[in-house]
Motif scaffolding. Structure first.
Motif, PDB file in Angstrom:
ATOM      1  N   ASN A   1      -7.616  24.849  19.891  1.00 56.59           N
ATOM      2  CA  ASN A   1      -7.083  23.376  19.697  1.00 56.59           C
ATOM      3  C   ASN A   1      -6.331  23.160  18.233  1.00 56.59           C
ATOM      4  N   LEU A   2      -7.131  23.859  17.355  1.00 58.15           N
ATOM      5  CA  LEU A   2      -6.826  23.679  15.988  1.00 58.15           C
ATOM      6  C   LEU A   2      -5.479  24.467  15.609  1.00 58.15           C
TER       7      LEU A   2
ATOM      8  N   PHE B   1      -5.392  19.384   7.451  1.00 65.21           N
ATOM      9  CA  PHE B   1      -6.597  19.153   7.934  1.00 65.21           C
ATOM     10  C   PHE B   1      -7.122  20.183   8.924  1.00 65.21           C
ATOM     11  N   ALA B   2      -6.004  20.614   9.768  1.00 65.16           N
ATOM     12  CA  ALA B   2      -6.480  21.789  10.868  1.00 65.16           C
ATOM     13  C   ALA B   2      -6.702  23.065  10.122  1.00 65.16           C
ATOM     14  N   ARG B   3      -6.058  23.360   9.003  1.00 66.52           N
ATOM     15  CA  ARG B   3      -6.269  24.558   8.384  1.00 66.52           C
ATOM     16  C   ARG B   3      -7.487  24.493   7.648  1.00 66.52           C
TER      17      ARG B   3
ATOM     18  N   THR C   1     -10.033  24.989  10.462  1.00 64.96           N
ATOM     19  CA  THR C   1     -10.217  26.410  10.796  1.00 64.96           C
ATOM     20  C   THR C   1     -10.833  27.249   9.687  1.00 64.96           C
ATOM     21  N   ALA C   2     -10.581  27.306   8.610  1.00 66.51           N
ATOM     22  CA  ALA C   2     -11.129  28.105   7.640  1.00 66.51           C
ATOM     23  C   ALA C   2     -12.595  27.791   7.544  1.00 66.51           C
TER      24      ALA C   2
ATOM     25  N   ALA D   1     -17.954  30.126   9.113  1.00 68.86           N
ATOM     26  CA  ALA D   1     -19.197  30.220   9.744  1.00 68.86           C
ATOM     27  C   ALA D   1     -19.518  31.354  10.697  1.00 68.86           C
ATOM     28  N   LEU D   2     -18.439  31.636  11.274  1.00 67.93           N
ATOM     29  CA  LEU D   2     -18.363  32.842  12.155  1.00 67.93           C
ATOM     30  C   LEU D   2     -18.857  34.115  11.392  1.00 67.93           C
ATOM     31  N   ARG D   3     -18.276  34.275  10.237  1.00 72.25           N
ATOM     32  CA  ARG D   3     -18.489  35.281   9.148  1.00 72.25           C
ATOM     33  C   ARG D   3     -20.083  35.246   8.937  1.00 72.25           C
TER      34      ARG D   3
END
Length: 478
Positions: free
Chosen positions: A313-314, A328-330, A333-334, A339-341
């Motif tokens: 969505n982002l 905002f989206a960037r 997303t970052a 968080a995944l890393r």
């Protein structure tokens, strides 16, 4: 009397002529506007036609629109990844040796020097014919209990005799059920394949009735899988459209790494979740942001919202924005990718460093979506409001080791059902939908736990009311 006005050169101007000139100017402006709108409508109609055609494409519907001038070569690079080779058969496994002699050159007939011998092993399926077994049983009248009793062999799956005394064996039924409910073949294709490969002729209705009986025998196993999920630490859930006859329905999947349960209901509400997992479910429910999972009855449940859905969505928001509206989206997303890393690095990090980085992510997320922050772009404002609504369930995957950040597990288990819906349709009656739910759940769980599917279904048919257990959940080998 009509008053006249004088022009710049002193010639009087009739007001009617002036009014006509104004109206003509307005008409010209409207004609230009109509032409522009017609051009825009034509452009939008062409885009709509392209979208409809793209949705009906049968070949590569998900192919990328952008073509790369110099695409990368397919496959892995030399030395990367794990490579596996077929094991060379042992001498005792070789049934027959065939040799192709070479005494001279096949082109000119000349003699050969530096001769070498090469070998190739061909693993093939031999011609298979149905194996027919005759079971002889006995019956008699008991003078003590006044009942007629009858013997039954341990390998029998039915007591039918007389006109119904020729039955299909358990392994054939197991294979047909696996092809239909796990691999997605229609009953017509099941008939064709089994007849072509094994010479076994059974009608489509015959396989359908066999599946119904097999589902009745597997009902206790299905209930055991539901109980296993209720006690699980993590459960992924998703749903997709289905049909029972002409009525709309929904196929739900509840799954984790060891167990999968399907159910087909006419409801898409939270009641299905409570019915399957129970009101006292204490694990973590991993799902997308569908409203049914936010019902009041589930307020006290631990949840994890799919980060993959949020990132998609982002990405759409970022692609549609320019200048400051894209920040905002960037930024979100970052943060999610960081968080995944962190989740991937968690096993190798000291607890103090992990906790410090996790707290930093939590604080940054709170700042990005703070309710006092003013957004000039409405899409950003709506997405920030959505993130605030699910704030408690966004980064829980960082702290629960068994919890994934995405709901890919449910989507993977739902994909076979989507293929079945497209290629063979759904179910005609409610009994067929229930049979499909039971058998698909048992077959998918066997596959997850690396349990031989055919052997388990054969044992299930021979159990005579005492179905075998799938055993404790064991992850499939990677």
């Amino acid at each position: 009397m009509i008053k006249t006005q004088a022009s710049s050169n002193g010639i009087p101007i009739d007001p009617r002529d002036q009014r006509i000139a104004e109206l003509e100017a307005q008409l010209r402006e409207r004609d230009q506007l109509i032409a522009a709108l017609q051009e825009k409508v034509q452009h939008l109609e062409e885009e709509l036609k392209k979208t409809k055609r793209a949705g009906k494409r049968q070949a590569a519907p998900f192919a990328r629109k952008k073509r790369v001038a110099k695409p990368k070569r397919p496959g892995r690079k030399k030395g990367q990844g794990r490579f596996s080779y077929r094991r060379k058969p042992a001498p005792e496994e070789v049934k027959e040796i065939k040799e192709a002699a070479l005494d001279c050159c096949p082109e000119c007939g000349g003699s050969l020097t530096k001769r070498k011998e090469h070998e190739q092993f061909v693993v093939d399926i031999p011609p298979v014919k149905p194996e027919i077994t005759r079971y002889v049983t006995h019956s008699g009248y008991c003078s003590c209990c006044q009942q007629r009793v009858r013997s039954r062999h341990a390998d029998q799956i039915s007591d039918a005799t007389g006109a119904a005394g020729v039955v299909v064996g358990p392994r054939a039924k197991a294979l047909a059920a696996d092809m239909k409910h796990r691999l997605g073949l229609s009953y017509g294709k099941v008939c064709d394949l089994l007849e072509d490969a094994f010479g076994l002729h059974v009608s489509r209705s015959g396989w359908c009735q066999a599946d119904a009986r097999l589902a009745d025998q597997a009902q206790p196993v299905y209930e055991g899988l539901v109980e296993t999920l209720r006690e699980s630490a993590v459960v992924h859930v998703d749903e997709t459209g289905w049909r029972i006859g002409t009525l709309s329905a929904w196929l739900w999947v509840f799954t984790n790494r060891e167990t999968t349960v399907y159910t087909i209901r006419q409801s898409r509400g939270h009641e299905v979740v409570v019915d399957i997992l129970g009101a006292e479910f204490t694990g973590v429910l991993n799902s997308d942001c569908f409203l049914a999972y936010d019902a009041k009855a589930l307020d006290d449940w631990l949840k994890q919202k799919c980060v993959g859905h949020l990132l998609r969505n982002l990405s759409e928001i970022e692609a549609s924005k320019t200048r400051g509206a894209v920040r905002f989206a960037r930024n979100v997303t970052a943060l999610l990718r960081e968080a995944l890393r962190l989740k991937a690095e968690k096993p190798d990090l000291p607890a103090e460093i992990f906790a410090e980085r996790a707290v930093g992510l939590e604080e940054r997320l709170d700042q990005l979506i703070h309710e006092r922050r003013r957004f000039t772009d409405p899409d950003n404002a709506r997405f920030a409001k959505r993130l605030r609504k699910h704030r408690e369930h966004l980064l829980r995957f960082l702290y629960v080791d068994e919890l994934d950040a995405t709901n890919n597990q449910a989507e993977r288990q739902l994909r076979p059902a989507v293929i079945t819906r497209k290629t063979t349709g759904c179910n005609r009656v409610a009994d067929g939908a229930e049979a499909h739910s039971i058998l698909a759940s048992v077959l998918a769980t066997c596959h997850q736990r690396a349990i031989p599917i055919l052997d388990f279904l054969v044992e299930l048919q021979r159990a005579a009311g005492n179905p075998p257990s799938l055993g404790p959940p064991q992850p499939a080998p990677t």
